[in-house]
Design a protein around this motif. Structure first.
Motif, PDB file in Angstrom:
ATOM      1  N   GLY A  13       0.838  -1.148   0.181  1.00 52.76           N
ATOM      2  CA  GLY A  13      -0.088   0.120   0.166  1.00 52.76           C
ATOM      3  C   GLY A  13       0.829   1.179  -0.065  1.00 52.76           C
ATOM      4  N   ALA A  14       0.215   2.257   0.270  1.00 45.51           N
ATOM      5  CA  ALA A  14       0.818   3.653   0.412  1.00 45.51           C
ATOM      6  C   ALA A  14       2.187   3.631   1.090  1.00 45.51           C
ATOM      7  CB  ALA A  14       0.119   4.672   0.935  1.00 45.51           C
ATOM      8  N   ALA A  15       2.116   3.033   2.407  1.00 41.56           N
ATOM      9  CA  ALA A  15       3.269   3.209   3.286  1.00 41.56           C
ATOM     10  C   ALA A  15       4.270   2.125   2.869  1.00 41.56           C
ATOM     11  CB  ALA A  15       2.801   2.758   4.894  1.00 41.56           C
ATOM     12  N   GLY A  16       3.725   0.946   2.391  1.00 42.41           N
ATOM     13  CA  GLY A  16       4.676  -0.016   1.958  1.00 42.41           C
ATOM     14  C   GLY A  16       5.694   0.351   0.882  1.00 42.41           C
ATOM     15  N   VAL A  25      16.557   4.150  -1.911  1.00 40.30           N
ATOM     16  CA  VAL A  25      17.248   5.564  -2.111  1.00 40.30           C
ATOM     17  C   VAL A  25      18.201   5.612  -1.054  1.00 40.30           C
ATOM     18  CG1 VAL A  25      17.187   8.050  -2.227  1.00 40.30           C
ATOM     19  CG2 VAL A  25      15.391   6.712  -3.270  1.00 40.30           C
ATOM     20  N   GLU A  26      18.027   5.390   0.031  1.00 42.95           N
ATOM     21  CA  GLU A  26      19.130   5.549   1.225  1.00 42.95           C
ATOM     22  C   GLU A  26      19.966   4.549   1.059  1.00 42.95           C
ATOM     23  OE1 GLU A  26      19.406   7.827   3.553  1.00 42.95           O
ATOM     24  OE2 GLU A  26      17.536   8.935   2.786  1.00 42.95           O
ATOM     25  N   HIS A  27      19.806   3.208   0.765  1.00 44.95           N
ATOM     26  CA  HIS A  27      20.585   2.316   0.526  1.00 44.95           C
ATOM     27  C   HIS A  27      20.527   1.574  -0.890  1.00 44.95           C
ATOM     28  CE1 HIS A  27      20.831   1.955   4.833  1.00 44.95           C
ATOM     29  NE2 HIS A  27      19.691   2.093   4.906  1.00 44.95           N
ATOM     30  N   PRO A  28      21.128   2.262  -1.853  1.00 50.49           N
ATOM     31  CA  PRO A  28      21.318   1.992  -3.267  1.00 50.49           C
ATOM     32  C   PRO A  28      21.808   0.477  -3.499  1.00 50.49           C
ATOM     33  CG  PRO A  28      22.935   3.659  -2.895  1.00 50.49           C
ATOM     34  CD  PRO A  28      22.293   3.511  -1.550  1.00 50.49           C
ATOM     35  N   ASN A  29      22.800   0.082  -2.751  1.00 49.67           N
ATOM     36  CA  ASN A  29      23.333  -1.374  -2.851  1.00 49.67           C
ATOM     37  C   ASN A  29      22.489  -2.567  -2.080  1.00 49.67           C
ATOM     38  OD1 ASN A  29      25.534  -0.230  -4.459  1.00 49.67           O
ATOM     39  ND2 ASN A  29      26.584   0.144  -2.708  1.00 49.67           N
ATOM     40  N   ALA A  30      21.437  -2.161  -1.551  1.00 46.53           N
ATOM     41  CA  ALA A  30      20.643  -3.047  -0.764  1.00 46.53           C
ATOM     42  C   ALA A  30      19.530  -3.783  -1.859  1.00 46.53           C
ATOM     43  CB  ALA A  30      20.086  -2.635   0.490  1.00 46.53           C
ATOM     44  N   SER A  31      19.231  -4.989  -1.612  1.00 44.26           N
ATOM     45  CA  SER A  31      18.065  -5.684  -2.142  1.00 44.26           C
ATOM     46  C   SER A  31      16.806  -5.209  -1.527  1.00 44.26           C
ATOM     47  CB  SER A  31      18.579  -7.164  -2.233  1.00 44.26           C
ATOM     48  OG  SER A  31      18.715  -7.626  -1.170  1.00 44.26           O
ATOM     49  N   VAL A  32      15.888  -4.807  -2.203  1.00 40.77           N
ATOM     50  CA  VAL A  32      14.618  -4.476  -1.309  1.00 40.77           C
ATOM     51  C   VAL A  32      13.527  -5.254  -2.138  1.00 40.77           C
ATOM     52  CG1 VAL A  32      13.040  -2.743  -0.647  1.00 40.77           C
ATOM     53  CG2 VAL A  32      15.564  -2.298  -0.718  1.00 40.77           C
ATOM     54  N   ALA A  33      12.441  -5.556  -1.272  1.00 42.11           N
ATOM     55  CA  ALA A  33      11.370  -6.524  -2.191  1.00 42.11           C
ATOM     56  C   ALA A  33      10.121  -5.903  -1.213  1.00 42.11           C
ATOM     57  CB  ALA A  33      11.459  -7.942  -1.776  1.00 42.11           C
ATOM     58  N   ILE A  34       9.076  -6.044  -1.884  1.00 47.27           N
ATOM     59  CA  ILE A  34       7.735  -5.783  -1.467  1.00 47.27           C
ATOM     60  C   ILE A  34       6.778  -7.038  -1.458  1.00 47.27           C
ATOM     61  CG2 ILE A  34       5.487  -4.455  -1.596  1.00 47.27           C
ATOM     62  CD1 ILE A  34       7.047  -2.188  -2.453  1.00 47.27           C
ATOM     63  N   LEU A  35       6.035  -7.644  -0.611  1.00 47.93           N
ATOM     64  CA  LEU A  35       5.297  -8.700  -0.661  1.00 47.93           C
ATOM     65  C   LEU A  35       3.895  -8.044  -0.447  1.00 47.93           C
ATOM     66  CD1 LEU A  35       6.910 -11.168   1.650  1.00 47.93           C
ATOM     67  CD2 LEU A  35       7.317 -11.067  -0.821  1.00 47.93           C
ATOM     68  N   GLU A  36       3.096  -8.304  -1.547  1.00 44.94           N
ATOM     69  CA  GLU A  36       1.684  -7.558  -1.577  1.00 44.94           C
ATOM     70  C   GLU A  36       0.765  -9.052  -1.590  1.00 44.94           C
ATOM     71  OE1 GLU A  36      -1.796  -6.354  -1.795  1.00 44.94           O
ATOM     72  OE2 GLU A  36      -0.449  -5.250  -0.857  1.00 44.94           O
ATOM     73  N   ARG A  37      -0.379  -9.089  -0.784  1.00 44.36           N
ATOM     74  CA  ARG A  37      -1.232 -10.271  -0.726  1.00 44.36           C
ATOM     75  C   ARG A  37      -2.306 -10.310  -1.931  1.00 44.36           C
ATOM     76  NH1 ARG A  37      -5.703  -8.949   3.704  1.00 44.36           N
ATOM     77  NH2 ARG A  37      -5.975  -6.953   3.354  1.00 44.36           N
ATOM     78  N   LYS A  44      -5.922   1.382  -1.865  1.00 46.14           N
ATOM     79  CA  LYS A  44      -6.411   2.492  -1.038  1.00 46.14           C
ATOM     80  C   LYS A  44      -6.014   3.868  -1.667  1.00 46.14           C
ATOM     81  CE  LYS A  44      -6.886   3.479   3.984  1.00 46.14           C
ATOM     82  NZ  LYS A  44      -6.641   3.154   5.374  1.00 46.14           N
ATOM     83  N   VAL A  45      -4.817   3.911  -2.028  1.00 50.09           N
ATOM     84  CA  VAL A  45      -4.368   5.183  -2.804  1.00 50.09           C
ATOM     85  C   VAL A  45      -5.347   5.445  -3.889  1.00 50.09           C
ATOM     86  CG1 VAL A  45      -2.897   6.167  -4.252  1.00 50.09           C
ATOM     87  CG2 VAL A  45      -1.906   5.039  -2.065  1.00 50.09           C
ATOM     88  N   LYS A  46      -5.814   4.445  -4.618  1.00 53.56           N
ATOM     89  CA  LYS A  46      -6.848   4.548  -5.928  1.00 53.56           C
ATOM     90  C   LYS A  46      -8.176   5.405  -5.403  1.00 53.56           C
ATOM     91  CE  LYS A  46      -8.102   2.261  -9.872  1.00 53.56           C
ATOM     92  NZ  LYS A  46      -7.256   2.818 -10.822  1.00 53.56           N
ATOM     93  N   VAL A  47      -8.651   4.903  -4.214  1.00 56.10           N
ATOM     94  CA  VAL A  47      -9.996   5.239  -3.700  1.00 56.10           C
ATOM     95  C   VAL A  47     -10.001   6.769  -3.132  1.00 56.10           C
ATOM     96  CG1 VAL A  47     -10.993   3.098  -4.153  1.00 56.10           C
ATOM     97  CG2 VAL A  47     -10.041   3.777  -1.894  1.00 56.10           C
ATOM     98  N   SER A  48      -8.823   6.927  -2.409  1.00 56.19           N
ATOM     99  CA  SER A  48      -8.722   7.964  -1.425  1.00 56.19           C
ATOM    100  C   SER A  48      -9.189   9.492  -1.906  1.00 56.19           C
ATOM    101  CB  SER A  48      -7.308   8.202  -0.742  1.00 56.19           C
ATOM    102  OG  SER A  48      -6.457   8.684  -1.687  1.00 56.19           O
ATOM    103  N   GLY A  49      -9.751  10.321  -1.347  1.00 54.29           N
ATOM    104  CA  GLY A  49     -10.005  11.606  -1.581  1.00 54.29           C
ATOM    105  C   GLY A  49     -10.937  11.376  -2.835  1.00 54.29           C
ATOM    106  N   GLY A  50     -11.920  10.526  -2.880  1.00 43.18           N
ATOM    107  CA  GLY A  50     -12.830  10.543  -4.060  1.00 43.18           C
ATOM    108  C   GLY A  50     -12.145  10.060  -5.326  1.00 43.18           C
ATOM    109  N   ALA A 165       3.814  -3.069   6.742  1.00 44.52           N
ATOM    110  CA  ALA A 165       3.314  -1.777   6.325  1.00 44.52           C
ATOM    111  C   ALA A 165       1.771  -2.232   5.829  1.00 44.52           C
ATOM    112  CB  ALA A 165       3.962  -1.055   5.398  1.00 44.52           C
ATOM    113  N   THR A 166       1.312  -2.990   6.385  1.00 37.37           N
ATOM    114  CA  THR A 166      -0.058  -3.758   5.859  1.00 37.37           C
ATOM    115  C   THR A 166      -1.361  -3.182   6.410  1.00 37.37           C
ATOM    116  OG1 THR A 166       0.013  -5.175   8.088  1.00 37.37           O
ATOM    117  CG2 THR A 166       0.806  -6.091   6.134  1.00 37.37           C
TER     118      THR A 166
END
Length: 404
Positions: A13-16, A25-37, A44-50, A165-166
Motif C-alpha cells: 500500500g501507500a506506506a509500503g 534511495v538510502e541504500h542503493p546497494n541493498a536488495s529490497v522487495a515488497i510482498l503484497e497479498r 487504498k491510494v486509488k480510492v482516497s479523496g474520491g 506496512a499492511t
C-alpha cells in the motif's frame, strides 16, 4: 526466484511503497522487495479523496499537525519534526508530481487523479529495482537469527530486516502477537452516522456550513460543515466526532443521541434574532425566508418541525413557535442508530501498542530489525490527508533508521 533480500516490506500500500522506495534511495546497494497479498497494490491510494488522492494537509507546524490524531498525538510530535507536510510536498514535486492546496487545506495532485500517485510509486520502484511480489499472502513470520523467515502462499523468503506496512490487517496482527506484540483491539475510526428523522428526510446533499455537534452524555463535540445524506449525516463535523470518539462510540454500539446547532448561535441570541425578523418581515411567510444563511430546504424542514405552517407569516408567530424554532436551529436532538463507512476510506483505531515502538526509528522494542510504517500501529487521524501523512512520515523515518 530470488528469495533472500536485505529488506522486505510486507504490504504493497501507500506506506509500503513509500518505505521501499526511500529505503532503496538510502541504500542503493541493498536488495529490497515488497510482498503484497493482492493481485495489485495501492488500492487504498486509488480510492482516497474520491479518486483524487488527498496526499496530505496544509498544516506546517508539528505542534498543530499532531492535534489531528486521536491516537498517536504525543508519539508523532518528534517524527513530524523530521518529516512532515512540506517534506511530503517536496518529495512528490521532485518526482514531477505538482500538488495543489485547496481552500479547506487538503492537498491533491494537480492532475486530480490518484493514478498520478500510483504511477509515480510504480515508476520509482521499477527504476530503483525494488522487486514487487503480488499474490504473496504472508502466512508466518519467524526470527531465525540473524535472519527473518517469511512464509507466503507462494514460497518462503529470508531478510535481514522487515518492515510491516499492511495497515489494518487482522491476519498480520495475529502474527505479530506471536512475536510478543500486544495488539490494541481495532474499532472503526472514520464513519458517518445513520439517522432516520423526518427533519432530514428527502434533503440529501444539503450542507450546513457552520454547525456545532455534541454527543449527549459524553464530552465529545466538534464543529464544521455538516452534510445531510441519504442515510443520515456526514462531512468533517461528523467524521471528526467519529475519529475522536471511536472507542467511546463503539462501546455504545453506535446507538446514541447528538445535539446539533446548525447556525453556531446560542439559543437565547437566536430568539432575539427571530424576534427582530418578526418585526422586519411581518407580512412575509416564515417558510419561504431562509434565515441565518441556512440552505432553504433545511430551513423549511426545521420550520415545519417547529409547528409553523407553510402559510404562517412572521408577524403571526407566537412565543411558543419562536422558542420551538430557536430550539430546532440551535439544539436539535437526533437519534443515531448505526454507522456507515466513509466512502471507501476504511480507517481503524487499533493496532500494535504504541508503547512497544521506538518512535525515533519506528523499530519494534521487542524484536530487533522489525519496523513499522502506517496504520498497522495504533495511530489514526481525522479525514483530510492526515492518515497518509502518518504513512509518509513513518515510512521515511524507517528508511533513515534501517541498517544494512
Amino acid at each position: 526466484m530470488k528469495n533472500h533480500f536485505n529488506i522486505i516490506v510486507i504490504g504493497g500500500g501507500a506506506a509500503g511503497f513509500f518505505a521501499a522506495i526511500n529505503i532503496a534511495v538510502e541504500h542503493p546497494n541493498a536488495s529490497v522487495a515488497i510482498l503484497e497479498r493482492g493481485s495489485v497494490g495501492l488500492q487504498k491510494v486509488k480510492v482516497s479523496g474520491g479518486g483524487r488522492c488527498n496526499v496530505t494537509h496544509a498544516e506546517f507546524i508539528p505542534q498543530e499537525l499532531v492535534h489531528n490524531y486521536p491516537r498517536g498525538e504525543k508519539e508523532l510530535l518528534g517524527p513530524f519534526h523530521q518529516f512532515m507536510t512540506g517534506d511530503t510536498m517536496e518529495w512528490f514535486e521532485k518526482r514531477g508530481i505538482p500538488l495543489k492546496i485547496e481552500d479547506d487545506g487538503r492537498i491533491f495532485p494537480q492532475s486530480n487523479s490518484s493514478q498520478t500517485i500510483i504511477d509515480c510509486f510504480l515508476k520509482e520502484a521499477e527504476q530503483l529495482k525494488v522487486e514487487v511480489f503480488y499474490n504473496h499472502s504472508v502466512n508466518a513470520i519467524q526470527k531465525k537469527d540473524p535472519l527473518w523467515d517469511i512464509q507466503t502462499s507462494k514460497g518462503d523468503f529470508k531478510a535481514e530486516n522487515i518492515v510491516i506496512a499492511t495497515g489494518s490487517n487482522p491476519k498480520i496482527w495475529k502474527l505479530l502477537e506471536g512475536l510478543g506484540h500486544h495488539i490494541v483491539n481495532p474499532v472503526p475510526s472514520l464513519f458517518t452516522f445513520n439517522i432516520k428523522d423526518y427533519r432530514i428526510n428527502d434533503i440529501p446533499g444539503v450542507v450546513a456550513q457552520n454547525a456545532d455537534i455534541k454527543v449527549l452524555g459524553t464530552n465529545l463535540e466538534s464543529s464544521g460543515p455538516l452534510l445531510i445524506t441519504h442515510w443520515g449525516m456526514s462531512a468533517p463535523a461528523i467524521l471528526k466526532l467519529s475519529a475522536f470518539g471511536a472507542l467511546e462510540l463503539a462501546k455504545l454500539h453506535y446507538k446514541f443521541k447528538i445535539e446539533v446547532n446548525f447556525i453556531q448561535v446560542s439559543y437565547e441570541d437566536t430568539i432575539v434574532n427571530l424576534k427582530a425578523l418578526k418585526q422586519d418581515l411581518g407580512r412575509k411567510q416564515v417558510f419561504n425566508y431562509s434565515a441565518f444563511e441556512l440552505p432553504k430546504r433545511l430551513w423549511q424542514k426545521l420550520v415545519l418541525a417547529s409547528a409553523i405552517f407553510q402559510d404562517t407569516r412572521w408577524a403571526d408567530l407566537n412565543l411558543f413557535q419562536l422558542e420551538a424554532l430557536s430550539a430546532q436551529l440551535t439544539k436539535a436532538v437526533f437519534q443515531v442508530d448505526g454507522k456507515s463507512t466513509f466512502k471507501e476510506e476504511f480507517v481503524t483505531a487499533g493496532g500494535v501498542d504504541l508503547k512497544e515502538i521506538n518512535f525515533k526509528t519506528f523499530e519494534s522494542k521487542l524484536n530487533k530489525n522489525l519496523f513499522f510504517a502506517g496504520e498497522v500501529v495504533n495511530i489514526d487521524a481525522i479525514t483530510g490527508g492526515f492518515n497518509f501523512q502518518n504513512a509518509w512520515t513513518s515510512a521515511y523515518i524507517v528508511s533513515k533508521s534501517i541498517a544494512v
